[in-house]
Motif scaffolding. Structure first.
Motif, PDB file in Angstrom:
ATOM      1  N   LEU A   1       0.905  -1.257  -0.121  1.00  0.00           N
ATOM      2  CA  LEU A   1      -0.013   0.052  -0.035  1.00  0.00           C
ATOM      3  C   LEU A   1       1.058   1.247   0.058  1.00  0.00           C
ATOM      4  N   ASN A   2       2.098   1.347   0.497  1.00  0.00           N
ATOM      5  CA  ASN A   2       3.029   2.382   0.606  1.00  0.00           C
ATOM      6  C   ASN A   2       3.475   2.624  -0.854  1.00  0.00           C
ATOM      7  N   ILE A   3       3.792   1.272  -1.640  1.00  0.00           N
ATOM      8  CA  ILE A   3       4.055   1.784  -2.931  1.00  0.00           C
ATOM      9  C   ILE A   3       2.825   2.521  -3.774  1.00  0.00           C
ATOM     10  N   ALA A   4       1.771   1.929  -3.631  1.00  0.00           N
ATOM     11  CA  ALA A   4       0.681   2.453  -4.378  1.00  0.00           C
ATOM     12  C   ALA A   4       0.449   3.837  -3.880  1.00  0.00           C
ATOM     13  N   ALA A   5       0.701   4.258  -2.644  1.00  0.00           N
ATOM     14  CA  ALA A   5       0.503   5.683  -2.088  1.00  0.00           C
ATOM     15  C   ALA A   5       1.520   6.382  -2.764  1.00  0.00           C
ATOM     16  N   ASN A   6       2.775   6.149  -3.160  1.00  0.00           N
ATOM     17  CA  ASN A   6       3.592   6.737  -3.677  1.00  0.00           C
ATOM     18  C   ASN A   6       3.258   7.392  -5.012  1.00  0.00           C
TER      19      ASN A   6
END
Length: 660
Positions: free
Chosen positions: A374-379
């Motif tokens: 989810l952190n990758i998607a948020a970036n």
């Protein structure tokens, strides 16, 4: 050789809650922590009897009674539970040493019994799990010789008479196992008796195959968890590096400032929960674990008020230190956005200790398995989809920092861990003084380590924006590789402490040797990786040719550094295992401040090596750390470590019975 405790005495000791966890037997009880728990217990019980507040009186639960009953039937259990873990560790750091002994649960004890049976089979005291056929192919014989965990028997009478003497001395009657294994499987009581007798006789040995297998089992999930946690930082650097050189240098400067002014103090202060939560859980008062969580979280949130104020004006403050005003301004913008994520950082640091005290180390892994993607998607969403650019990278970090504690809350609420939560309590706003006194040493130690390394980022900023951007890449790469040997060091520390607590000093030495060899292999792997990808790794983080050129020039130094880095991490873990973590603490701080930094500044400025000189000093400092700690381990008295572990266990028992 130290003499074993009588079996009856060992069983009585095991019945004391919180004193039977051999995994932390090398840790001494903290009188301050005991005082805090006693005060909280007295206050809560007063409110309970006075009817002013609904409070669970913390009577021993049914599951805990089962745990204690099982503990009473085990002699010298081998519990594979680490302690004092701080996931997402940055560059060279010392794991803060927790004190106190967490209570055992049935799951731990089942694992312990499995470990005991495996060692007894390896030493030919119990029948083999799978009897060997009369005829074996040469390939099977070769495989068994290379990978079998069995201890080679030098004679037919190695174990029988020794076990007979120990058993006769302990209980004056022994159901001896003959040299030919019986055709039936031993019962639980027979297995227990053989374990007690073998420990008392000090005849149990281990092999490098057994220790390699155990260390692999202990460390593999930790490595995955550490890398997942650090992927939050790596993803941010990846994203910012694609924006530009100036932004890459600014994120390095902002991260350095955040580490020194916020993350290090928060992580250091929260280490006291390794003691408080463990002793609250170990004493049988599980609801007090949740109280300690609340108290620390509130304290950290109050600490964030001045930190947030500093970050709001950080652009002008950094502008007075950094020659490039544009870099300072961007770093200030990044920190302003990060203010919104600090409450999540504080809550997650406290929450990790809350679940660790209950032995739920996999909870953090599950949370990160969800949070990292989810952190990758948020970036991608904030930086590219919404077009926030540099501020979007900081927004993604804020999103993840607040997401992780929320996911951990959901895990505790709907999966496991709620037994230690009794709801919000006004008691969380009292009794702060002793807690702060207990927390300050941990904060000072962590802060000193962070500052010693992060000051190099300030030094790199004096060479220009290209060197600062290169420093960001180098720190990210070396911190990622460090998150492989550091979890291995925690596994080695746990295993050695278990064996020391079980009075097996010879087996502990064997495990230590295997851990050091594993550390060398990890170091060589990291060295090969950085060397072979010297000209390709930089372009994963940046498209700037000048920055990539600087990184490729410094990477050979960072590659050699991997050997010393791995050995230093493993050796300090072993020092923790034998109760000598203070040696590693002072060695690290001495090497950083009196050797590494002076050499870095001298070679960086006076010799004109710039960034290469800064990293050269760090490499020399780590070489000194690993050499000193390895020398100490070579000359350490492991038998004396066993005796000290016994004394600390008795101290734990005495402290626990004072307020139990």
């Amino acid at each position: 050789m130290s003499h074993a405790l009588p079996i009856k005495a060992r069983r009585c000791q095991d019945h004391v809650p919180g004193t039977s966890s051999v995994s932390s037997s090398y840790l001494s009880s903290s009188p301050i922590a005991q005082d805090i728990i006693a005060r909280d217990l007295a206050e809560c019980l007063d409110d309970y009897h006075g009817g002013n507040e609904s409070w669970d009186s913390d009577t021993v639960s049914e599951s805990e009674s089962d745990s204690q009953e099982m503990t009473g039937t085990l002699g010298g259990p081998l519990i594979s539970r680490p302690s004092g873990i701080a996931y997402g560790t940055l560059r060279p750091t010392i794991a803060a040493g927790a004190t106190g002994t967490p209570a055992l649960n049935p799951r731990d004890l089942i694992k312990s019994r499995h470990e005991e049976r495996s060692l007894l089979r390896d030493n030919h005291i119990l029948p083999p799990k799978h009897p060997r056929p009369f005829e074996e192919s040469r390939w099977k014989q070769l495989y068994r010789r290379l990978f079998s965990t069995k201890v080679p028997a030098s004679s037919d009478d190695d174990f029988g008479p020794a076990l007979s003497r120990a058993s006769t001395k302990a209980l004056e009657s022994t159901p001896l196992l003959s040299n030919s294994y019986p055709p039936y499987s031993p019962t639980e009581s027979e297995t227990e008796f053989q374990w007690e007798a073998a420990v008392a006789a000090n005849i149990l040995k281990t092999t490098w195959q057994r220790e390699a297998q155990t260390l692999t089992q202990y460390s593999r999930s930790l490595i995955v968890t550490f890398l997942l946690h650090y992927s939050v930082t790596v993803t941010s650097v990846f994203t910012v590096g694609r924006i530009g050189r100036l932004e890459l240098g600014a994120v390095s400067l902002a991260t350095m400032t955040a580490n020194i002014t916020c993350y290090a103090p928060v992580q250091g202060l929260s280490t006291c929960l390794d003691t408080l939560c463990a002793q609250a859980y170990g004493s049988g008062h599980k609801k007090l674990v949740g109280l300690q969580l609340q108290r620390m979280t509130y304290l950290l949130w109050m600490l964030l008020l001045p930190i947030g104020t500093l970050w709001w004006f950080s652009g002008s403050v950094l502008g007075r230190i950094i020659p490039d005003p544009d870099t300072a301004a961007l770093a200030g913008l990044y920190l302003r956005v990060l203010i919104l994520g600090t409450p999540g950082v504080a809550a997650f640091e406290s929450g990790k200790r809350f679940v660790q005290a209950q032995g739920l180390f996999h909870a953090t892994t599950f949370v990160l398995l969800v949070g990292a993607p989810l952190n990758i998607a948020a970036n991608w969403f904030f930086v590219w989809r919404l077009g926030f650019g540099f501020a979007g990278a900081a927004s993604a970090v804020v999103f993840t920092q607040n997401l992780l504690p929320f996911l951990l809350f959901l895990y505790v609420r709907f999966v496991e861990g709620m037994e230690c939560w009794n709801g919000l309590s006004r008691r969380a706003f009292s009794n702060w003084g002793p807690m702060i006194k207990l927390a300050l040493p941990g904060m000072i130690m962590v802060e000193a380590q962070y500052f010693a390394f992060e000051v190099l980022t300030l030094a790199a900023s004096q060479f220009g924006s290209a060197h600062l951007a290169a420093q960001s890449v180098l720190v990210t790469v070396t911190s990622t590789t460090f998150n492989i040997p550091f979890p291995l060091s925690i596994a080695a520390s746990t295993r050695v402490a278990n064996l020391i607590g079980a009075r097996m000093s010879g087996a502990a030495r064997t495990s230590a040797k295997v851990a050091l060899v594993a550390g060398c292999l990890v170091g060589l792997f990291n060295l090969s990786l950085l060397s072979s990808l010297r000209f390709k790794l930089p372009y994963l983080f940046t498209n700037d040719d000048e920055v990539a050129s600087i990184v490729s020039k410094v990477l050979p130094i960072c590659a050699v550094l991997q050997i010393f880095d791995s050995l230093a991490a493993i050796s300090h873990g072993l020092l923790r295992g034998i109760g000598r973590q203070g040696i590693g603490t002072f060695t690290n701080l001495f090497s950083y401040y009196l050797i590494a930094l002076p050499i870095s500044f001298s070679t960086g400025w006076y010799l004109g090596w710039r960034l290469e000189g800064l990293w050269f000093g760090i490499a020399i400092g780590l070489a000194v750390v690993s050499s000193v700690e390895l020398w100490y381990l070579h000359h350490a008295d492991w038998e004396h470590a066993v005796e000290e572990a016994e004394m600390r266990l008795r101290s734990d028992e005495a402290h626990s019975t004072e307020f139990k």
